[in-house]
Design a protein around this motif. Structure first.
Motif, mmCIF file in Angstrom:
data_model
loop_
_atom_site.group_PDB
_atom_site.id
_atom_site.type_symbol
_atom_site.label_atom_id
_atom_site.label_comp_id
_atom_site.label_asym_id
_atom_site.label_seq_id
_atom_site.Cartn_x
_atom_site.Cartn_y
_atom_site.Cartn_z
ATOM 1 N N SER A 21 -6.062 -2.030 8.182
ATOM 2 C CA SER A 21 -5.779 -1.118 9.302
ATOM 3 C C SER A 21 -4.345 -0.598 9.264
ATOM 4 C CB SER A 21 -6.027 -1.844 10.630
ATOM 5 O OG SER A 21 -5.088 -2.903 10.785
ATOM 6 N N ALA A 23 -1.453 2.060 7.124
ATOM 7 C CA ALA A 23 -1.356 3.520 7.071
ATOM 8 C C ALA A 23 -2.687 4.126 6.625
ATOM 9 C CB ALA A 23 -0.231 3.917 6.111
ATOM 10 N N GLU A 43 -9.783 -6.422 9.411
ATOM 11 C CA GLU A 43 -8.330 -6.553 9.280
ATOM 12 C C GLU A 43 -7.991 -8.042 9.144
ATOM 13 O OE1 GLU A 43 -5.325 -4.909 8.880
ATOM 14 O OE2 GLU A 43 -4.688 -7.014 8.948
ATOM 15 N N TRP A 115 8.018 -0.379 9.014
ATOM 16 C CA TRP A 115 8.504 0.420 7.882
ATOM 17 C C TRP A 115 9.681 1.297 8.296
ATOM 18 C CZ3 TRP A 115 6.462 5.770 6.583
ATOM 19 C CH2 TRP A 115 6.011 6.424 7.723
ATOM 20 N N GLY A 533 -2.637 3.300 -1.336
ATOM 21 C CA GLY A 533 -1.861 3.854 -2.457
ATOM 22 C C GLY A 533 -2.524 3.652 -3.813
ATOM 23 N N ILE A 548 0.044 8.793 1.429
ATOM 24 C CA ILE A 548 -1.102 7.892 1.685
ATOM 25 C C ILE A 548 -1.869 8.403 2.914
ATOM 26 C CG2 ILE A 548 -1.775 5.559 2.433
ATOM 27 C CD1 ILE A 548 0.550 4.459 0.769
#
Ligand SMILES: Cc1cc2nc3c(=O)[nH]c(=O)nc-3n(C[C@H](O)[C@H](O)[C@H](O)COP(=O)(O)OP(=O)(O)OC[C@H]3O[C@@H](n4cnc5c(N)ncnc54)[C@H](O)[C@@H]3O)c2cc1C
Ligand code: SF4
Length: 568
Positions: A21, A23, A43, A115, A533, A548
């Motif tokens: 869950s 990006a 998740e 991030w 990614g 992404i």
């Protein structure tokens, strides 16, 4: 954030099962539920809600640790990310001589909770690097294929920046950028004198209210999670609205083990471990989307063996786990005497840089083939444990009592730093595979990493070091560390340490040399997609998350369209 719904009966067949869950998974959940699909997200981590769980505005003195990092919070006690380089019971291994570190989040929203929010589009050159310099491979898609999705996520999520019309740094749909702070103005002056392009940063932080979210009030603590949701997390900007549609079942503490397939080779669902009880469970779906982060997705594919796919699912090309990359990185900090004894003034800003330096040179005139961008740090921030990195490093700094306190006041805010973030070219010595001798706490085989930098990366990082030292000298400063030698790899960070790992399920038109097609749909299993990614063909000199998100949105629209047509 809306509370997760309880898992539905195992007999139910969802339209789509998404693993992860963060990006990629958050965007897929958002786009697919908005398109009307009945979605379940598995998740591995715990629930999290910025509004309730963030440590925003906690003073260091409110904790006996003063914000010092802990094993569970390697980026500091108040950081929002649950996870780290090492997770108890979830090991990974390295081939002899390999230096590689793997950061894994274990929470709803994944790494988007802490991030840096540097939100850069890849440029037209980044999708076609082989055509330009003969190295690596081209993507099967171009910038024009992704541009409409970048536009959509700019409008949905919000990103500040400025339209510069640079050749390989595309303009976006930008909110106004915040003004440079004092230390950033000095950086800008030095960069201009050295002809290094220096422009407003591009961060997914709201400088104006957007889509019901408040604007930033410049507390500068984004990594703790924003209680008012002024910065982007998949948690509260994608998963929460997806839950609000009533079409999403979010199952937390659900560690996916493998993708299940039928005898015809179609994915039928996902087997997972309910971490709260340790029991094996299954969820069934018409389409499976893997978004567990690039390397974990490679692990899942390689562990999904069956009589039809003995080498792992979607791996007929043998390229699952191959062509993996991380951003190259090195840092240099400096002490700038003219920033000492500053007049107290307002330094408020976002929790990140207000300026950055995109790649500004022509590689054809250099001895390395790919570029890097420069991130700026320094100035004043709320002091916490270990701030300034030790007063003894400053001229005549150190001592005891009043002198020590006075020195801290004088030197506080007089530090500048630069971090280079560059493009690595995929190479045959960097890949991951299943280590069949090691399993995690649930008996799932783990990944073993192989990692190799080449001269391309070493020469690029040497250039970073020289540039940062020149910038600090231009500001009249003193560098706080000696120039690293060739034997020290010019200070290059170990693989994985910059936490931009990509590849392992790269896209391509040829099923013999790629895992997914241009829609991130696996060549071997038509109802299996990758939305993290994994499908990246190359790294670019940009941070990867905006791409992404854009690719996940593009893939999700494709899935919704194909389902509507009955093609899945
Ligand atoms: C400190 C830091 C700063 C960063 N700064 C930037 C930046 O400024 N700009 C940028 O572009 N990028 C940045 N990144 C990288 C960025 O966070 C990642 O690129 C992005 O989060 C990747 O998204 P993802 O969905 O692939 O993975 P993640 O966000 O990691 O999400 C993956 C999710 O899958 C779950 N999962 C994993 N395995 C399983 C399993 N087996 N079963 C079920 N669930 C599973 C995880 O718990 C996690 O929630 C930064 C990362 C860090 C750590
Ligand atoms: S700086 Fe802005 S976006 Fe970041 S935590 Fe503070 S208010 Fe939120």
């Amino acid at each position: 954030m809306t509370e997760p719904r309880a898992p539905s009966p195992q007999s139910r067949v969802y339209d789509v099962c998404i693993v992860g869950s963060g990006a990629g998974g958050g965007m897929a959940a958002y786009a697919l539920t908005k398109a009307g699909a009945d979605v379940v997200v598995l998740e591995a981590g715990e629930p999290w809600d910025n509004a309730k769980d963030s440590a925003m505005l906690t003073w260091p003195y409110e904790s006996p640790r003063r914000g010092r990092s802990t094993k569970e919070r390697p980026f500091g006690e108040f950081d929002a990310c649950i996870g780290g380089w090492e997770i108890p019971g979830e090991p990974y291994t390295r081939a002899p001589g390999t230096e590689f570190a793997w950061w894994r989040a274990r929470m709803v929203g994944g790494r988007t909770n802490h991030w840096g929010r540097i939100s850069l589009r890849f440029g037209p050159y980044d999708f076609k690097r082989k055509s330009r310099d003969g190295l690596g491979d081209d993507w099967p898609i171009s910038y024009d294929d992704v541009a409409p999705y970048y536009d959509q996520i700019d409008r949905l999520i919000g990103v500040f920046g400025s339209k510069e019309s640079l050749a390989n740094e595309p303009n976006g749909v930008f909110l106004p950028p915040p003004l440079p702070r004092c230390h950033e103005l000095l950086v800008k002056q030095a960069a201009d004198r050295l002809h290094v392009t220096c422009i407003p940063a591009r961060l997914s932080i709201l400088t104006r209210p957007l889509n019901g979210r408040a604007a930033c009030h410049y507390c500068g603590q984004c990594n703790r999670g924003c209680k008012v949701n002024a910065n982007f997390t998949a948690t509260n900007v994608l998963i929460a609205p997806a839950l609000a549609t009533g079409k999403l079942t979010l199952v937390t503490n659900a560690m996916a083990r493998e993708v299940l397939v039928d005898t015809g080779g179609r994915a039928t669902g996902v087997a997972y471990i309910d971490k709260t009880t340790g029991t094996d469970r299954r969820v069934r779906a018409k389409v499976v989307v893997l978004a567990a982060s690039a390397l974990e997705t490679a692990r899942l594919l390689l562990n999904s063996t069956s009589s039809r796919f003995p080498n792992g699912l979607a791996n007929s090309s043998g390229t699952v786990g191959k062509y993996i990359t991380d951003t190259t990185g090195t840092d240099v900090g400096g002490f700038i005497p003219k920033m000492m004894d500053h007049v107290p003034h307002n330094h408020d800003g976002v929790g990140g840089m207000h300026l950055y330096m995109p790649w500004w040179l022509d590689n054809a005139k250099l001895d390395f083939p790919r570029g890097y961008h420069i991130e700026v740090w320094g100035g004043t921030q709320v002091p916490s444990y270990g701030f300034m990195g030790g007063i003894h490093r400053y001229p005549s700094g150190g001592g005891y009592g009043k002198q020590l306190k006075d020195d801290y006041r004088r030197y506080y805010g007089a530090t500048i730093g630069f971090s280079g973030r560059g493009e690595m070219i995929p190479n045959d010595g960097s890949y991951c595979e299943i280590d069949s001798r090691t399993v995690d706490r649930w008996g799932i085989p783990v990944l073993r990493f192989h990692w190799k930098w080449t001269d391309h990366e070493y020469k690029q990082v040497k250039h970073m070091q020289e540039t940062f030292r020149a910038l600090i000298a231009e500001m009249g400063g003193q560098v706080l560390s000696p120039m690293p030698t060739a034997e020290q790899g010019y200070g290059i960070a170990a693989g994985g340490v910059i936490i931009h790992e990509l590849g392992g399920a790269r896209m391509g038109d040829d099923p013999k040399s790629s895992v997914t097609n241009r829609w991130c749909q696996t060549h071997d299993c038509k109802n299996l997609f990758v939305a993290d990614g994994g499908p990246f063909v190359s790294q670019a000199d940009k941070n990867p998350t905006w791409t992404i998100l854009a690719l996940s949105m593009r893939t999700s629209e494709y899935i919704a369209d194909q389902m509507k047509k009955g093609a899945l």
